[in-house]
Design a protein around this motif. Structure first.
Motif, PDB file in Angstrom:
ATOM      1  N   VAL A   1       0.837  -1.198   0.000  1.00 24.98           N
ATOM      2  CA  VAL A   1       0.000   0.000   0.000  1.00 24.98           C
ATOM      3  C   VAL A   1       0.874   1.251   0.000  1.00 24.98           C
ATOM      4  O   VAL A   1       0.382   2.364   0.169  1.00 24.98           O
ATOM      5  CB  VAL A   1      -0.995   0.010   1.174  1.00 24.98           C
ATOM      6  CG1 VAL A   1      -1.899  -1.206   1.089  1.00 24.98           C
ATOM      7  CG2 VAL A   1      -0.279   0.044   2.513  1.00 24.98           C
ATOM      8  N   ALA A   2       2.171   1.057  -0.196  1.00 30.93           N
ATOM      9  CA  ALA A   2       3.111   2.157  -0.411  1.00 30.93           C
ATOM     10  C   ALA A   2       4.222   1.623  -1.294  1.00 30.93           C
ATOM     11  O   ALA A   2       4.611   0.460  -1.187  1.00 30.93           O
ATOM     12  CB  ALA A   2       3.675   2.667   0.914  1.00 30.93           C
ATOM     13  N   ALA A   3       4.725   2.458  -2.183  1.00 35.41           N
ATOM     14  CA  ALA A   3       5.758   2.011  -3.111  1.00 35.41           C
ATOM     15  C   ALA A   3       7.118   1.932  -2.420  1.00 35.41           C
ATOM     16  O   ALA A   3       7.413   2.727  -1.536  1.00 35.41           O
ATOM     17  CB  ALA A   3       5.854   2.977  -4.284  1.00 35.41           C
ATOM     18  N   PRO A   4       7.962   0.986  -2.828  1.00 34.61           N
ATOM     19  CA  PRO A   4       9.367   0.993  -2.420  1.00 34.61           C
ATOM     20  C   PRO A   4      10.084   2.051  -3.247  1.00 34.61           C
ATOM     21  O   PRO A   4      10.604   1.783  -4.327  1.00 34.61           O
ATOM     22  CB  PRO A   4       9.839  -0.431  -2.740  1.00 34.61           C
ATOM     23  CG  PRO A   4       8.947  -0.884  -3.848  1.00 34.61           C
ATOM     24  CD  PRO A   4       7.637  -0.168  -3.683  1.00 34.61           C
ATOM     25  N   THR A   5      10.089   3.275  -2.754  1.00 33.64           N
ATOM     26  CA  THR A   5      10.289   4.440  -3.610  1.00 33.64           C
ATOM     27  C   THR A   5      11.695   4.574  -4.194  1.00 33.64           C
ATOM     28  O   THR A   5      11.857   5.228  -5.225  1.00 33.64           O
ATOM     29  CB  THR A   5       9.918   5.731  -2.860  1.00 33.64           C
ATOM     30  OG1 THR A   5      10.641   5.779  -1.622  1.00 33.64           O
ATOM     31  CG2 THR A   5       8.431   5.750  -2.567  1.00 33.64           C
ATOM     32  N   ALA A   6      12.711   4.000  -3.568  1.00 33.63           N
ATOM     33  CA  ALA A   6      14.046   4.096  -4.161  1.00 33.63           C
ATOM     34  C   ALA A   6      14.079   3.460  -5.545  1.00 33.63           C
ATOM     35  O   ALA A   6      14.811   3.909  -6.434  1.00 33.63           O
ATOM     36  CB  ALA A   6      15.077   3.433  -3.256  1.00 33.63           C
ATOM     37  N   SER A   7      13.266   2.424  -5.743  1.00 33.21           N
ATOM     38  CA  SER A   7      13.240   1.727  -7.039  1.00 33.21           C
ATOM     39  C   SER A   7      12.498   2.517  -8.110  1.00 33.21           C
ATOM     40  O   SER A   7      12.565   2.165  -9.288  1.00 33.21           O
ATOM     41  CB  SER A   7      12.587   0.347  -6.878  1.00 33.21           C
ATOM     42  OG  SER A   7      13.354  -0.470  -6.030  1.00 33.21           O
ATOM     43  N   LEU A   8      11.784   3.577  -7.728  1.00 34.60           N
ATOM     44  CA  LEU A   8      11.085   4.385  -8.725  1.00 34.60           C
ATOM     45  C   LEU A   8      12.054   5.086  -9.675  1.00 34.60           C
ATOM     46  O   LEU A   8      11.659   5.528 -10.750  1.00 34.60           O
ATOM     47  CB  LEU A   8      10.208   5.444  -8.034  1.00 34.60           C
ATOM     48  CG  LEU A   8       8.998   4.936  -7.240  1.00 34.60           C
ATOM     49  CD1 LEU A   8       8.304   6.106  -6.544  1.00 34.60           C
ATOM     50  CD2 LEU A   8       8.010   4.210  -8.153  1.00 34.60           C
ATOM     51  N   HIS A   9      13.331   5.177  -9.302  1.00 30.72           N
ATOM     52  CA  HIS A   9      14.308   5.903 -10.118  1.00 30.72           C
ATOM     53  C   HIS A   9      14.852   5.099 -11.288  1.00 30.72           C
ATOM     54  O   HIS A   9      15.602   5.641 -12.100  1.00 30.72           O
ATOM     55  CB  HIS A   9      15.487   6.329  -9.235  1.00 30.72           C
ATOM     56  CG  HIS A   9      15.124   7.272  -8.138  1.00 30.72           C
ATOM     57  ND1 HIS A   9      14.638   8.532  -8.370  1.00 30.72           N
ATOM     58  CD2 HIS A   9      15.167   7.119  -6.785  1.00 30.72           C
ATOM     59  CE1 HIS A   9      14.409   9.129  -7.211  1.00 30.72           C
ATOM     60  NE2 HIS A   9      14.726   8.293  -6.239  1.00 30.72           N
ATOM     61  N   PHE A  10      14.486   3.824 -11.399  1.00 28.15           N
ATOM     62  CA  PHE A  10      15.154   2.963 -12.365  1.00 28.15           C
ATOM     63  C   PHE A  10      14.374   2.861 -13.672  1.00 28.15           C
ATOM     64  O   PHE A  10      13.150   2.904 -13.700  1.00 28.15           O
ATOM     65  CB  PHE A  10      15.393   1.577 -11.763  1.00 28.15           C
ATOM     66  CG  PHE A  10      16.488   1.601 -10.732  1.00 28.15           C
ATOM     67  CD1 PHE A  10      17.784   1.237 -11.075  1.00 28.15           C
ATOM     68  CD2 PHE A  10      16.234   2.043  -9.445  1.00 28.15           C
ATOM     69  CE1 PHE A  10      18.807   1.304 -10.143  1.00 28.15           C
ATOM     70  CE2 PHE A  10      17.249   2.116  -8.499  1.00 28.15           C
ATOM     71  CZ  PHE A  10      18.539   1.739  -8.844  1.00 28.15           C
ATOM     72  N   THR A  11      15.143   2.730 -14.770  1.00 25.74           N
ATOM     73  CA  THR A  11      14.597   2.598 -16.114  1.00 25.74           C
ATOM     74  C   THR A  11      15.269   1.405 -16.791  1.00 25.74           C
ATOM     75  O   THR A  11      16.303   0.912 -16.330  1.00 25.74           O
ATOM     76  CB  THR A  11      14.891   3.855 -16.943  1.00 25.74           C
ATOM     77  OG1 THR A  11      16.329   3.985 -17.093  1.00 25.74           O
ATOM     78  CG2 THR A  11      14.339   5.109 -16.279  1.00 25.74           C
ATOM     79  N   GLU A  12      14.684   0.966 -17.889  1.00 26.55           N
ATOM     80  CA  GLU A  12      15.288  -0.135 -18.647  1.00 26.55           C
ATOM     81  C   GLU A  12      16.693   0.237 -19.115  1.00 26.55           C
ATOM     82  O   GLU A  12      17.619  -0.584 -19.083  1.00 26.55           O
ATOM     83  CB  GLU A  12      14.404  -0.493 -19.850  1.00 26.55           C
ATOM     84  CG  GLU A  12      13.047  -1.087 -19.487  1.00 26.55           C
ATOM     85  CD  GLU A  12      13.146  -2.504 -18.942  1.00 26.55           C
ATOM     86  OE1 GLU A  12      14.252  -3.077 -18.975  1.00 26.55           O
ATOM     87  OE2 GLU A  12      12.116  -3.033 -18.478  1.00 26.55           O
ATOM     88  N   GLY A  13      16.863   1.474 -19.537  1.00 28.32           N
ATOM     89  CA  GLY A  13      18.178   1.898 -20.005  1.00 28.32           C
ATOM     90  C   GLY A  13      19.223   1.862 -18.904  1.00 28.32           C
ATOM     91  O   GLY A  13      20.371   1.430 -19.133  1.00 28.32           O
ATOM     92  N   LEU A  14      18.857   2.320 -17.718  1.00 29.13           N
ATOM     93  CA  LEU A  14      19.795   2.294 -16.598  1.00 29.13           C
ATOM     94  C   LEU A  14      20.127   0.863 -16.216  1.00 29.13           C
ATOM     95  O   LEU A  14      21.300   0.533 -15.939  1.00 29.13           O
ATOM     96  CB  LEU A  14      19.203   3.042 -15.402  1.00 29.13           C
ATOM     97  CG  LEU A  14      20.053   3.039 -14.119  1.00 29.13           C
ATOM     98  CD1 LEU A  14      21.453   3.605 -14.376  1.00 29.13           C
ATOM     99  CD2 LEU A  14      19.345   3.826 -13.013  1.00 29.13           C
TER     100      LEU A  14
END
Length: 351
Positions: A180-193
């Motif tokens: 019910v809350a995002a693991p927000t550090a992982s929000l920074h990642f993209t396929e390219g990274l």
């Protein structure tokens, strides 16, 4: 320790209400033996080493905020109720918080469209046990159809949730419904990274910790020893545990992406630092003085004053170091909280 030791002043304009685009364009403050270094999430491949393994939380955020009504009865009028689900109990029951919780009694029913939630128990801290009129996959689908993305209160209190949040508040690793809350550090990642990290010899694995709404509850105790964490369910597979143990044996580092990954890894590690398969609840509460056993590097966002998460990062890198780092971040315009910028923390060296 006194909870007031973890306080700091954060100007409201430092609270991010939207993420940067692209995700890996976020700033990142590197905190370690070389002091404070202003960097970017996109620079991660050059900040870690070949042989390191990053650990991501693959939990998926469900639309856990439900809006309904408690119908009028012979003594009370109709009232609008918001339920925030935070931990599944069984196929038909959830623990939840309610607003206004004082308007609900045991035995009341809250109607969310044609979905009915009965109040079975009320806890001293305002927590409820609610039982729905359907279960299993039928209940999951009903929540998906009627629920709203549960943005943190410091965002939801400033703007309405919208379509953009359906993707913005979900990580690229999200695979297992339950948070019910995002693991927000992982929000920074993209396929390219992720591709560039792989090319640099940096591996990755996933675990699952279903983040509960308790992560946003204020610490009401005056001393950290009097605070009780809400339990959250997590799982580390045998294959993941084996890979991480082999990583360390070969000289690589375990890089926890987010405090949720770190808390589960530390819950699954024994005194020697060996990580074991895990499928259980954890209520681990990490404060300064804790001896880290499983995690070598931590990537995380900037956290709330006097929060259990700021206590955790202070345990990892040192309270004085983190107070100085946060003061630098505030002075130089870093964006805070779930949609904000990141830190890359290396542990405090023992004296």
């Amino acid at each position: 320790m006194k909870v007031s030791d973890f306080d700091f002043h954060l100007p409201e304009e430092r609270i991010a209400l939207r993420p940067v685009k692209p995700r890996d364009a976020a700033r990142m403050l590197v905190i370690g033996d070389d002091g404070l270094i202003d960097s970017s999430v996109a620079d991660l491949p050059g900040l870690l080493c070949a042989g390191d393994v990053m650990v991501f939380n693959d939990t998926r955020v469900i639309p856990a905020r439900l809006h309904g009504i408690r119908p009028a009865d012979t003594t009370r009028g109709e009232v609008r109720i918001e339920l925030l689900l935070h931990k599944r109990v069984d196929g038909e029951s959830w623990q939840a918080f309610a607003r206004p919780g004082k308007r609900l009694r045991i035995g009341d029913t809250v109607l969310i469209g044609d979905l009915a939630a009965s109040i079975m128990m009320k806890g001293d801290g305002g927590e409820l046990l609610v039982r729905f009129d359907r279960s299993g996959r039928d209940l999951d689908l009903a929540i998906m159809e009627r629920g709203e993305m549960p943005l943190p209160p410091y965002i939801a209190g400033k703007r309405a949730t919208d379509e953009g949040d359906l993707s913005d508040y979900q990580t690229m690793f999200a695979a297992r419904d339950g948070a019910v809350a995002a693991p927000t550090a992982s929000l920074h990642f993209t396929e390219g990274l992720m591709t560039r990290l792989g090319e640099a010899g940096i591996g990755h694995v996933t675990l699952t910790l279903h983040v509960g709404a308790g992560t946003f509850l204020p610490v009401k105790a005056e001393d950290t020893s009097d605070h009780k964490m809400h339990a959250e369910w997590g799982e580390i597979s045998a294959a993941t545990a084996k890979l991480l143990n082999e990583t360390r044996r070969k000289g690589g580092r375990i890089v926890a992406v987010g405090t949720t990954s770190l808390r589960l890894l530390e819950s699954a590690a024994d005194e020697q630092g060996t990580i074991h398969p895990f499928a259980d609840e954890t209520d681990i509460f990490i404060t300064p003085g804790y001896r880290f056993r499983a995690v070598d590097v931590l990537m995380t966002n900037f956290h709330l004053p006097k929060s259990t998460l700021f206590m955790l990062v202070s345990a990892f890198a040192g309270l004085d170091t983190m107070q100085a780092a946060y003061a630098h971040a505030i002075d130089t315009g870093y964006r805070f909280y779930s949609y904000g910028d990141a830190c890359l923390l290396f542990p405090e060296r023992a004296e």
